[in-house]
Design a protein around this motif. Structure first.
Motif, mmCIF file in Angstrom:
data_model
loop_
_atom_site.group_PDB
_atom_site.id
_atom_site.type_symbol
_atom_site.label_atom_id
_atom_site.label_comp_id
_atom_site.label_asym_id
_atom_site.label_seq_id
_atom_site.Cartn_x
_atom_site.Cartn_y
_atom_site.Cartn_z
ATOM 1 N N LYS A 142 0.839 -1.200 0.000
ATOM 2 C CA LYS A 142 0.000 0.000 0.000
ATOM 3 C C LYS A 142 0.875 1.251 0.000
ATOM 4 C CE LYS A 142 -4.727 -0.300 1.258
ATOM 5 N NZ LYS A 142 -5.738 0.418 1.992
ATOM 6 N N THR A 164 2.588 4.542 -1.144
ATOM 7 C CA THR A 164 2.026 5.588 -1.994
ATOM 8 C C THR A 164 3.086 6.356 -2.772
ATOM 9 O OG1 THR A 164 2.041 7.082 -0.137
ATOM 10 C CG2 THR A 164 -0.029 5.954 -0.580
ATOM 11 N N SER A 186 -4.199 -0.363 -7.619
ATOM 12 C CA SER A 186 -3.684 0.407 -6.491
ATOM 13 C C SER A 186 -2.417 1.151 -6.878
ATOM 14 C CB SER A 186 -3.391 -0.505 -5.314
ATOM 15 O OG SER A 186 -2.373 -1.393 -5.677
ATOM 16 N N GLN A 187 -1.792 0.698 -7.950
ATOM 17 C CA GLN A 187 -0.591 1.389 -8.409
ATOM 18 C C GLN A 187 -0.911 2.836 -8.764
ATOM 19 O OE1 GLN A 187 0.286 -1.116 -11.660
ATOM 20 N NE2 GLN A 187 0.888 -2.818 -10.388
ATOM 21 N N ILE A 188 -2.162 3.061 -9.107
ATOM 22 C CA ILE A 188 -2.565 4.408 -9.507
ATOM 23 C C ILE A 188 -2.418 5.376 -8.322
ATOM 24 C CG2 ILE A 188 -4.522 5.794 -10.354
ATOM 25 C CD1 ILE A 188 -5.555 3.231 -11.683
ATOM 26 N N ARG A 189 -2.511 4.790 -7.093
ATOM 27 C CA ARG A 189 -2.406 5.629 -5.903
ATOM 28 C C ARG A 189 -1.163 6.497 -5.892
ATOM 29 N NH1 ARG A 189 -2.736 1.753 -1.099
ATOM 30 N NH2 ARG A 189 -1.389 0.827 -2.626
ATOM 31 N N ALA A 190 -0.072 5.903 -6.349
ATOM 32 C CA ALA A 190 1.193 6.621 -6.246
ATOM 33 C C ALA A 190 1.363 7.677 -7.323
ATOM 34 C CB ALA A 190 2.337 5.628 -6.313
ATOM 35 N N GLY A 191 0.482 7.736 -8.248
ATOM 36 C CA GLY A 191 0.629 8.719 -9.310
ATOM 37 C C GLY A 191 -0.703 9.077 -9.881
ATOM 38 N N LEU A 192 -0.675 9.465 -11.066
ATOM 39 C CA LEU A 192 -1.878 9.991 -11.655
ATOM 40 C C LEU A 192 -2.548 9.006 -12.587
ATOM 41 C CD1 LEU A 192 -3.604 12.498 -12.162
ATOM 42 C CD2 LEU A 192 -1.970 13.156 -13.902
#
Lengths: 490, 392
Positions: A270, A272, A357-363
């Motif tokens: 998880k 970020t 969830s990878q989207i969490r760290a970026g746009l």
């Protein structure tokens, strides 16, 4: 109250139809909708039965108002956003598994049934379904309708669809496959007539609203095993994947480049922030101690057979320069990745929160997805690295897997865009522009074809008579072009 | 843009990540797709979810919709249970954004807004959400003045508003345990609300002032160990104070169960046996479990009590279902709070279980009121009360 509203409220109770702006706002955008571009539909309805959909399609056809079907789960490509207003048909309440027929090897499901729901139900019967990389909360049927790439793409045909029930404006209820005949059931894709299931696949709601469908399910076998092999070069991995599939050693195998594997780490933790190692200038070379990429294969069947399959796979991998990663080593190098791959390929479940969830760290994860013949897949990979070096900012990465007995490869190259929308708007537009041209270039250079339709309206014109025939069919099935017109296929 | 909602660009960007997958509404694998989000239970449409509220926020920010009865109905259902933040794969600040929508709603002419505005006003004026007097804050001590601002203490007890003014059994039980162990504690009569209710109403600025006061107050005591009975207070201290104040706290904060479990592990606390055998079911408080990740500590404590048999809800730990007591819902939408609490109570068989245990004074209050209203015979108690009983 206008006539359309009156008609809709006569079919649906007030808790399943709405024109309230606060309710409609929930349907105005997905993760692909750019700033300021949210567009709400005029109505949203939640059907529970095929009959309700039939009434709805008749009303829309009569009123010439767009219908945008939506099932359940991840929306990352704007396919269910009603850019031209109209009615969103949200099928989330049609979420029943109607039948699991282990004897004939299919499950009959409604569009609101999620991948997690289906795989959990099948697990209890020691069966398995095709799992794409979409999140577990995504609709199984909708995903299968969009030609999924996932864990059963290799040994079997990637298409898990059998028979469908579709409500079209022109014909009303149409059943395809074996289900077109009364009392025959849902077991088969093909019978003695031309295949119409395939017509609706990849149509993205432009031909009708799918109300149920049967999908292939598979016996899990006595045991299953996830075999991980690392490679320093993709050309070696591609040959390995082709051979183990052609020689019936693995039922599926996917190669993930190191960047993707580090993102699997983030999925588990998880985390970020994008790890520093992911942002290095030279994206082709992995950081120290990390393999260039990992091929993850699923083997299953009788225990003694699986053991032999595993030995043979490892031998082929070694001959090609690959290195087998046993459980301990895989855990040491990539604990999160190991868990993800085992859960996904082994247990047949999506580890939450899932790949998105990878989207969490970026746009944004912006991907170029194609299929290509085996002899060109490594050349395409080399081409993409060169292009990415020139055009994209780190991080970027790819995955590839053989389809349909390795007759072709699926290849997905993904650019990960970080930062705020205002800052990155130009870059996102730049990537989109590159991809648009890229699909033409890759087709000409490598015979590679766009994997999933990306709203490029000119695409159909490249297909000659095929496109003309499709347009004629569209006119018959949907004479007023009310079905998801924003998809821009026709 | 930014017509109808004040959020910053970072928050606006986070709204774009929503893929409408719906994972914000249901729990982990074991929950088998049971909808856990209290908002989602009330409406079929996607807008009745945290993801839906993110889309609403996006439309508000872009000036495409305005505040309305329906919008208010949706947003005032959120109990801040955190199912969304713990299950969503892409967004992690749903509650901040929902709080900001609430902040805009508070100025509008809705009955719920007026109720919430009164809470905010009460906290600003009286430093507690009930509008009680500050001097009554230590009444629960029953005249034990020596523990107020006790300079000889090793533990600072941050009582919290619910415990101090309402659920007095909880702090009384905890201090009975400390007395039993000769642990010297201090309670400060200048204690103020932790700021959680203000934050969840979108008033981070006002909450920050309370944080500054509370941290200064504890800092001045010189005590390095702070214990709170209320999971929300503990969570706000641990999670938000460092962020709001932009510095690490100069003391360690523990929830009471975390602190007591530590004492058991050290061998200092040895729970005894209950006078009468009992069977209890443990309800995970949202902010203690999903919020602070404290699942084992209360269970370990209960296991250590002699004569106490324990049972689990089907929906427990990360998949625990809200009692309806959070997000000021009992004040702004009491009917919905009770409805949610009844649903939780319905998961208990009174014939096999005699005690419903929680480790949160707010859950205790909500579930106790709901149980009485439904004439359920089950006893609702805090884990500290059970331990104190075992030591008696």
């Amino acid at each position: 109250m206008n006539e359309l509203k009156r008609a809709l409220f006569s079919v649906f109770p007030s808790d399943r139809v709405s024109d309230d702006p606060a309710i409609l706002a929930g349907y105005s955008a997905d993760s692909a909708t750019l700033p300021g571009s949210a567009t709400a539909p005029s109505y949203v309805v939640l059907p529970k039965t095929t009959d309700e959909i039939v009434h709805l399609v008749q009303i829309a056809h009569r009123s010439r108002i767009p219908l945008v079907p939506m099932s359940r789960g991840s929306n990352i490509a704007g396919m269910s956003v009603s850019v031209q207003g109209g009615i969103v048909v949200d099928c989330r309440m049609m979420n029943h598994i109607l039948e699991i027929n282990t004897e004939s090897g299919y499950a009959l499901i409604e569009p609101g049934v999620t991948l997690h729901q289906l795989s959990s139900a099948l697990q209890k019967k020691r069966f398995f379904c095709h799992l794409p990389t979409a999140t577990g909360g995504s609709s199984a049927l909708a995903n299968y309708m969009m030609r999924p790439s996932g864990n059963f793409s290799a040994r079997w045909d990637p298409d898990p669809l059998l028979s469908l029930e579709v409500v079209t404006p022109g014909q009303g209820v149409v059943r395809t496959g074996s289900a077109c005949f009364e009392n025959v059931g849902w077991r088969a894709r093909y019978q003695c007539l031309p295949d119409l299931t395939g017509l609706f696949a990849n149509s993205f709601g432009t031909l009708g609203v799918v109300s149920k469908g049967s999908v292939k399910i598979f016996d899990r076998g006595e045991t299953d095993k996830v075999l991980l092999v690392s490679f320093d070069e993709f050309s070696q991995a591609a040959e390995y994947m082709k051979l183990i599939v052609r020689r019936q050693l693995a039922e599926s195998v996917t190669f993930w480049s190191w960047g993707w594997n580090l993102f699997h780490e983030m999925t588990l933790s998880k985390e970020t922030r994008i790890p520093e190692a992911m942002l290095k200038e030279d994206q082709k070379s992995p950081p120290p101690g990390v393999p260039f990429g990992i091929a993850s294969a699923r083997l299953s069947g009788y225990e003694d057979v699986v053991q032999v399959q595993e030995e043979r796979c490892i031998r082929i991998a070694n001959e090609l320069g690959g290195e087998h990663l046993d459980d301990q080593k895989a855990r040491e190098i990539h604990p999160g990745c190991y868990n993800y791959l085992n859960g996904y390929f082994g247990k047949g479940v999506h580890i939450k929160p899932g790949e998105e969830s990878q989207i969490r760290a970026g746009l944004h994860l912006s991907g170029c997805l194609v299929t290509v013949q085996p002899e060109n897949v490594a050349k395409l990979e080399a081409y993409m690295w060169d292009l990415a070096r020139r055009e994209f900012e780190p991080p970027y990465f790819f995955r590839a897997l053989p389809y349909s007995h390795a007759r072709e490869f699926f290849f997905a190259f993904v650019v990960y865009v970080q930062g705020s929308l205002e800052e990155r708007r130009d870059y996102l537009t730049h990537i989109k522009g590159i991809y648009h041209q890229l699909y033409t270039d890759l087709r000409n250079k490598f015979g590679a074809v766009m994997f999933r339709f990306r709203k490029y309206p000119e695409f159909l014109s490249y297909t000659g008579g095929y496109g003309d025939l499709l347009k004629d069919i569209k006119k018959s099935v949907d004479p007023h072009n009310i079905m998801n017109p924003g998809m821009l296929i026709f | 843009m930014s017509k109808n909602l004040k959020i910053d660009e970072f928050e606006y960007t986070s709204l774009f990540k929503c893929t409408r997958c719906g994972q914000c509404t249901y729990g982990q694998e074991e929950a088998e797709f049971t909808s856990l989000c209290p908002v989602h239970k009330k409406g079929n449409f996607f807008s009745y979810s945290a993801g839906g509220m993110m889309q609403i926020a996006r439309n508000l920010y872009e000036g495409k919709i305005d505040y309305s009865e329906t919008l208010k109905d949706i947003v005032y259902l959120c109990t801040t249970c955190g199912v969304c933040e713990s299950n969503c794969g892409v967004i992690e600040n749903h509650l901040d954004i929902i709080g900001k929508i609430r902040r805009e709603l508070i100025t509008l002419d809705f009955p719920e807004s007026k109720a919430l505005a009164k809470v905010v006003e009460g906290i600003e004026k009286f430093k507690n959400p009930y509008g009680h007097k500050q001097e009554d804050r230590t009444d629960w001590l029953d005249g034990r003045k020596e523990v107020i601002n006790n300079s000889d203490a090793s533990v600072f007890y941050y009582t919290g508003c619910v415990s101090a003014y309402d659920q007095k059994q909880v702090p009384q039980a905890l201090t009975r345990i400390w007395d039993h162990l000769d642990i010297r504690f201090s309670v400060c009569d200048a204690e103020q609300c932790c700021g959680g209710p203000l934050f969840y109403s979108g008033y981070e600025d006002k909450a920050r002032k309370l944080a500054q006061h509370n941290v200064r107050m504890i800092e001045e005591s010189g005590i390095k160990t702070v214990v709170a009975s209320c999971p929300t207070c503990a969570m706000v201290f641990k999670k938000y104070y460092p962020e709001w104040l932009k510095r690490e706290l100069p003391f360690e904060v523990y929830h009471s169960t975390e602190h007591l479990a530590g004492l058991v592990a050290e061998g200092r606390l040895k729970p005894g046996a209950l006078k009468e055998k009992s069977k209890a079911i443990y309800h995970d408080s949202c902010h203690l479990g999903r919020g602070l990740g404290l699942f084992e500590e209360p269970r370990d404590l209960m296991q250590a009590i002699g004569g106490l048999e324990t049972e689990e809800f089907n929906l427990c730990r990360e998949n625990s279902q809200c009692c309806g007591g959070g997000g000021m819902i009992p004040i702004i939408n009491s009917a919905f709070s009770f409805e949610t609490a009844y649903e939780r109570l319905d998961q208990i068989d009174d014939e096999t279980v005699d005690t419903l245990a929680s480790a949160c004074p707010n859950c205790r209050k909500t579930l106790h009121l709901a149980a009485r209203k439904k004439r359920r015979k089950i006893r609702v108690a805090d884990v500290c009360e059970l331990i104190a009983d075992s030591l008696a």
